[in-house]
Design a protein around this motif. Structure first.
Motif, PDB file in Angstrom:
ATOM      1  N   SER A  29     -57.641  46.267  19.284  1.00 51.61           N
ATOM      2  CA  SER A  29     -56.609  45.696  19.744  1.00 51.61           C
ATOM      3  C   SER A  29     -56.658  45.951  21.432  1.00 51.61           C
ATOM      4  O   SER A  29     -55.500  45.881  21.765  1.00 51.61           O
ATOM      5  CB  SER A  29     -55.267  46.403  19.160  1.00 51.61           C
ATOM      6  OG  SER A  29     -55.446  47.863  19.335  1.00 51.61           O
ATOM      7  N   GLY A  30     -57.490  46.509  21.952  1.00 56.64           N
ATOM      8  CA  GLY A  30     -57.509  46.994  23.232  1.00 56.64           C
ATOM      9  C   GLY A  30     -57.013  48.336  23.599  1.00 56.64           C
ATOM     10  O   GLY A  30     -56.621  48.680  24.581  1.00 56.64           O
ATOM     11  N   HIS A  31     -56.760  49.199  22.614  1.00 54.02           N
ATOM     12  CA  HIS A  31     -56.103  50.550  22.612  1.00 54.02           C
ATOM     13  C   HIS A  31     -57.354  51.375  23.043  1.00 54.02           C
ATOM     14  O   HIS A  31     -58.397  51.455  22.510  1.00 54.02           O
ATOM     15  CB  HIS A  31     -55.639  51.075  21.694  1.00 54.02           C
ATOM     16  CG  HIS A  31     -55.451  52.557  21.345  1.00 54.02           C
ATOM     17  ND1 HIS A  31     -54.531  52.922  22.239  1.00 54.02           N
ATOM     18  CD2 HIS A  31     -56.001  53.382  20.460  1.00 54.02           C
ATOM     19  CE1 HIS A  31     -54.412  54.394  22.167  1.00 54.02           C
ATOM     20  NE2 HIS A  31     -55.057  54.662  20.850  1.00 54.02           N
ATOM     21  N   SER A  32     -57.213  52.277  24.230  1.00 54.59           N
ATOM     22  CA  SER A  32     -58.035  53.218  24.802  1.00 54.59           C
ATOM     23  C   SER A  32     -57.590  54.654  23.854  1.00 54.59           C
ATOM     24  O   SER A  32     -56.643  54.988  23.930  1.00 54.59           O
ATOM     25  CB  SER A  32     -58.104  53.536  26.156  1.00 54.59           C
ATOM     26  OG  SER A  32     -58.974  54.737  26.479  1.00 54.59           O
ATOM     27  N   VAL A  33     -58.697  55.221  23.088  1.00 53.00           N
ATOM     28  CA  VAL A  33     -58.276  56.497  22.451  1.00 53.00           C
ATOM     29  C   VAL A  33     -58.516  57.809  23.438  1.00 53.00           C
ATOM     30  O   VAL A  33     -58.128  58.852  22.936  1.00 53.00           O
ATOM     31  CB  VAL A  33     -59.284  56.693  21.257  1.00 53.00           C
ATOM     32  CG1 VAL A  33     -59.449  55.529  20.448  1.00 53.00           C
ATOM     33  CG2 VAL A  33     -60.937  56.925  21.705  1.00 53.00           C
ATOM     34  N   GLN A  34     -59.095  57.455  24.714  1.00 55.79           N
ATOM     35  CA  GLN A  34     -59.057  58.406  25.625  1.00 55.79           C
ATOM     36  C   GLN A  34     -57.761  59.245  25.690  1.00 55.79           C
ATOM     37  O   GLN A  34     -56.890  58.730  26.107  1.00 55.79           O
ATOM     38  CB  GLN A  34     -59.736  57.994  27.163  1.00 55.79           C
ATOM     39  CG  GLN A  34     -59.846  59.003  28.075  1.00 55.79           C
ATOM     40  CD  GLN A  34     -61.135  60.063  27.733  1.00 55.79           C
ATOM     41  OE1 GLN A  34     -61.869  59.738  26.973  1.00 55.79           O
ATOM     42  NE2 GLN A  34     -61.095  61.221  28.281  1.00 55.79           N
ATOM     43  N   GLU A  35     -57.875  60.508  25.447  1.00 52.71           N
ATOM     44  CA  GLU A  35     -56.710  61.463  25.639  1.00 52.71           C
ATOM     45  C   GLU A  35     -55.758  61.463  24.386  1.00 52.71           C
ATOM     46  O   GLU A  35     -55.739  62.445  23.575  1.00 52.71           O
ATOM     47  CB  GLU A  35     -55.897  61.143  26.904  1.00 52.71           C
ATOM     48  CG  GLU A  35     -56.528  61.401  28.092  1.00 52.71           C
ATOM     49  CD  GLU A  35     -55.467  61.595  29.324  1.00 52.71           C
ATOM     50  OE1 GLU A  35     -54.834  62.761  29.507  1.00 52.71           O
ATOM     51  OE2 GLU A  35     -55.089  60.543  29.897  1.00 52.71           O
ATOM     52  N   GLY A  36     -55.227  60.194  23.979  1.00 49.94           N
ATOM     53  CA  GLY A  36     -54.344  60.086  23.103  1.00 49.94           C
ATOM     54  C   GLY A  36     -54.998  59.926  21.593  1.00 49.94           C
ATOM     55  O   GLY A  36     -54.186  60.481  20.470  1.00 49.94           O
ATOM     56  N   GLY A  37     -56.298  59.634  21.380  1.00 49.30           N
ATOM     57  CA  GLY A  37     -56.868  59.685  20.148  1.00 49.30           C
ATOM     58  C   GLY A  37     -56.238  58.480  19.161  1.00 49.30           C
ATOM     59  O   GLY A  37     -55.709  57.497  19.571  1.00 49.30           O
ATOM     60  N   ILE A  38     -56.775  58.640  17.999  1.00 50.15           N
ATOM     61  CA  ILE A  38     -56.205  57.924  17.097  1.00 50.15           C
ATOM     62  C   ILE A  38     -55.097  58.452  16.366  1.00 50.15           C
ATOM     63  O   ILE A  38     -55.170  59.447  15.548  1.00 50.15           O
ATOM     64  CB  ILE A  38     -57.382  57.481  16.012  1.00 50.15           C
ATOM     65  CG1 ILE A  38     -58.536  56.639  16.770  1.00 50.15           C
ATOM     66  CG2 ILE A  38     -56.928  56.407  14.771  1.00 50.15           C
ATOM     67  CD1 ILE A  38     -58.166  55.325  17.184  1.00 50.15           C
TER      68      ILE A  38
END
Length: 445
Positions: A348-357
């Motif tokens: 979906s274009g979500h970066s997991v950097q910092e925020g995670g899943i």
């Protein structure tokens, strides 16, 4: 193992991609950097001439290299000698030691996760613990490499770790007997109600095919069809990008699995389904993926892909948040540079950097008697000094969980133990699947 072979295999250690590095490329220096190099050379000359003790060129150059990389992010590093040897043993999948995944956190050795079934795990060491002393020797302020080297050793030998656990009043000692860490990447078991359980402990070579074999074995045991599947990625610190793609592809039939975007040409790549395996091996089987704060990198790629494609329900706790790709660049015959070269993104274009899943259903590990302390001081990528910042500029409040008490999760560890429940998250996932009739949950739209 020859160095060239080691470099080729290094993609099995972390989410790395191998790219060629030419001597000419390393020789090119931007002329605008010359004044800064002049400062570096001036400091070098002052140290050589005036430091209280003689200092070797090797020590100064290595210190300058380590300082440059430490200023970038926690995952970039210079590897030679013992570092490369340890890389080799990790690639081989076995070594003698404690079985810990650790990081340097502002001068302190902090535990990301003990590997499941390892000596450290059996000794009760937990994610988020700090190691302050080894056999009574203070290691704060030292190098992570030195600390890891001391923890490694011949199987059967013992080492005393002084542990500081956030929330505890005093540090305490734990004596651990080193063992041969033969990491079993994939374990499986057919649970009651024909629910399949597959635990992936690391993403080393052949994980995709091992999961396929495990699923086929359980299907045979279930006499043809499973009623549900739990894929356990908890405390899995990551591994091969290729194997993360392969594992995801086992359950997806189309679309993107993961994409990576970097600054250099060739670092922007999209990985699609149906490139490794054809079809969904568990078609129409409801599926839950378990994650926690120890699920990092390759684990987050799999969880993010299955979540975005609505193929599985993600359950547990927010993951670690390592959304970067490291590239191994050879430097001569016996050294290499592990450099962060790209960020990766879910379908979906979500970066997991910092925020995670973020799980679809947040389920705390109530069977852990130290849950409250662990949640208060849990370690994630965003806690590491010098971590890459998410391009979306996430704020702390965006990553905070709802503090409102959930009536489903009020039991204590003691009450669960009395009922024979040692792993509440897994028990909750299994019960969820058993309550679910075919077609109601965790199935691809």
């Amino acid at each position: 193992m020859k160095f060239a072979a080691l470099v080729r295999s290094a993609a099995l250690v972390t989410a790395v991609a191998l790219v060629p590095a030419t001597t000419a490329g390393f020789a090119q220096v931007d002329s605008r950097a010359s004044p800064e190099f002049a400062k570096l050379f001036a400091v070098y000359n002052r140290i050589k001439a005036s430091y209280v003790d003689p200092v070797s060129d090797d020590k100064l150059v290595r210190g300058a290299i380590d300082g440059m990389l430490a200023s970038l992010d926690p995952h970039s590093a210079y590897l030679d000698g013992g570092d490369l040897q340890r890389l080799e043993t990790m690639i081989d999948g076995n070594y003698s030691g404690l079985g810990l995944s650790v990081v340097m956190d502002d001068g302190a050795v902090k535990i990301v996760s003990p590997f499941k079934g390892s000596p450290a795990d059996k000794a009760g060491i937990k994610a988020g613990d700090y190691i302050t002393h080894l056999d009574g020797k203070l290691i704060y302020g030292g190098s992570l490499d030195d600390a890891v080297a001391q923890m490694r050793g011949e199987a059967g030998t013992k080492i005393r770790l002084t542990i500081y656990r956030p929330g505890s009043d005093e540090p305490f000692d734990v004596t651990v007997t080193r063992g041969v860490i033969e990491l079993e990447p994939v374990t499986s078991e057919l649970k009651a109600g024909n629910i399949g359980y597959i635990s992936v402990n690391e993403f080393s070579r052949d994980v995709g095919s091992d999961v396929f074999s495990a699923y086929e074995k359980m299907k045979t045991q279930a006499k043809g069809r499973l009623n549900g599947l739990v894929l356990d990625l908890r405390r899995n610190p990551g591994g091969s990008l290729d194997e993360a793609v392969a594992l995801s592809d086992l359950f997806l039939t189309d679309g993107t699995i993961v994409s990576q975007r970097g600054r250099a040409k060739g670092e922007s790549i999209t990985y699609d389904a149906e490139t490794v395996y054809r079809g969904d091996m568990a078609k129409n089987v409801p599926m839950i993926v378990l994650i926690d704060e120890g699920s990092a990198s390759a684990s987050e790629i799999v969880a993010g892909a299955l979540q975005d494609h609505h193929r599985a329900m993600i359950m547990g706790e927010r993951s670690f948040g390592k959304g970067s790709v490291q590239t191994l660049l050879p430097l001569g015959k016996d050294a290499a540079l592990k450099l962060t070269t790209a960020r990766y993104y879910t379908p979906s274009g979500h970066s997991v950097q910092e925020g995670g899943i973020e799980p679809d259903v947040i389920v705390p590990q109530l069977s852990d008697p130290d849950l409250a302390k662990r949640e208060k001081m849990s370690l994630r990528e965003s806690d590491l000094r010098g971590h890459l910042v998410n391009e979306a500029a996430l704020k702390d409040k965006d990553m905070e969980r709802d503090k409102k008490a959930d009536p489903r999760f009020q039991q204590t560890a003691e009450e669960l133990k009395a009922k024979g429940i040692e792993d509440f998250q897994l028990d909750y996932a299994l019960k969820t699947l058993r309550r679910t009739t075919s077609g109601n949950i965790a199935r691809k739209d």
